[in-house]
Write a protein that holds these residues in place. Sequence first.
Motif, mmCIF file in Angstrom:
data_model
loop_
_atom_site.group_PDB
_atom_site.id
_atom_site.type_symbol
_atom_site.label_atom_id
_atom_site.label_comp_id
_atom_site.label_asym_id
_atom_site.label_seq_id
_atom_site.Cartn_x
_atom_site.Cartn_y
_atom_site.Cartn_z
ATOM 1 N N ALA A 1 26.901 2.881 -28.643
ATOM 2 C CA ALA A 1 28.310 3.015 -29.013
ATOM 3 C C ALA A 1 28.498 3.876 -30.255
ATOM 4 O O ALA A 1 27.767 3.760 -31.237
ATOM 5 N N PHE B 1 33.427 3.480 -28.204
ATOM 6 C CA PHE B 1 33.835 2.076 -28.235
ATOM 7 C C PHE B 1 35.294 1.927 -27.807
ATOM 8 O O PHE B 1 35.658 0.970 -27.124
ATOM 9 N N ARG C 1 36.331 -1.196 -24.980
ATOM 10 C CA ARG C 1 35.782 -2.335 -25.725
ATOM 11 C C ARG C 1 36.668 -2.724 -26.905
ATOM 12 O O ARG C 1 36.799 -3.911 -27.226
#
Length: 222
Positions: free
Chosen positions: A52, A57, A62
């Motif tokens: 990430a 991200f 996420r």
Amino acid sequence: MSGAPGKPLRIHLAGDSTVAACPATEEPMSGWGAHLGQVSGWAVRNLAVGGASTASFREEGRWADLLTRVSQGDVVVLQFGHNDQKRPGELDARGGYSSNLAAFVSEARDAGARPVLCTSVARRRFTGAVLEPTLGEYPAAVRELAAREAVPLVDLEVFTSWWYDQLGPQRSRKLFVHLAPGEHPCWPDGLADDTHFSHRGARGVAAYVARALPAVLDGKGS
């Protein structure tokens, strides 16, 4: 340190593989976030994932997932940098990287959470007995953002560099995944990894975070 009145503290972690709970296929590799709940007693939700960056991200959803379960007074801990380094230009330390972190901070606050910034954990790279820095301007950019936006800071680059240096080139190997061929079934050809922690290394960083978080949060606005 506690969360909102009448509710236990909850920690949400956003970061890369050095924070993540690594899959069983990568044993005995571990990120420090996998141990934070055990060493602290806090409720920890770890959304960190291998590979990430501050950009991926968000792109992978996420960050949106993290925010959907944030409640008033929760703590959102952010540690990126290792993979941002791999995308020069787009995610320069004082460019896309710091801008993305600033957006995370703002959005966490808007959700009622208390953001905490972490500098990246250091890589273990010795030249002889001298530990060499590998993170460039990324830790400095995090420190500057924390000061500018009045965000609590846990300086993991300073802590881990000190720790490796105190242990020295040989003993610090135990904090990372160094395996001879045939030593572990997940790595039949062996492995010499100075970025990803062993469980011992990950627990040590988690224990430091557990001590540091109350100190940086208590008495600090966010």
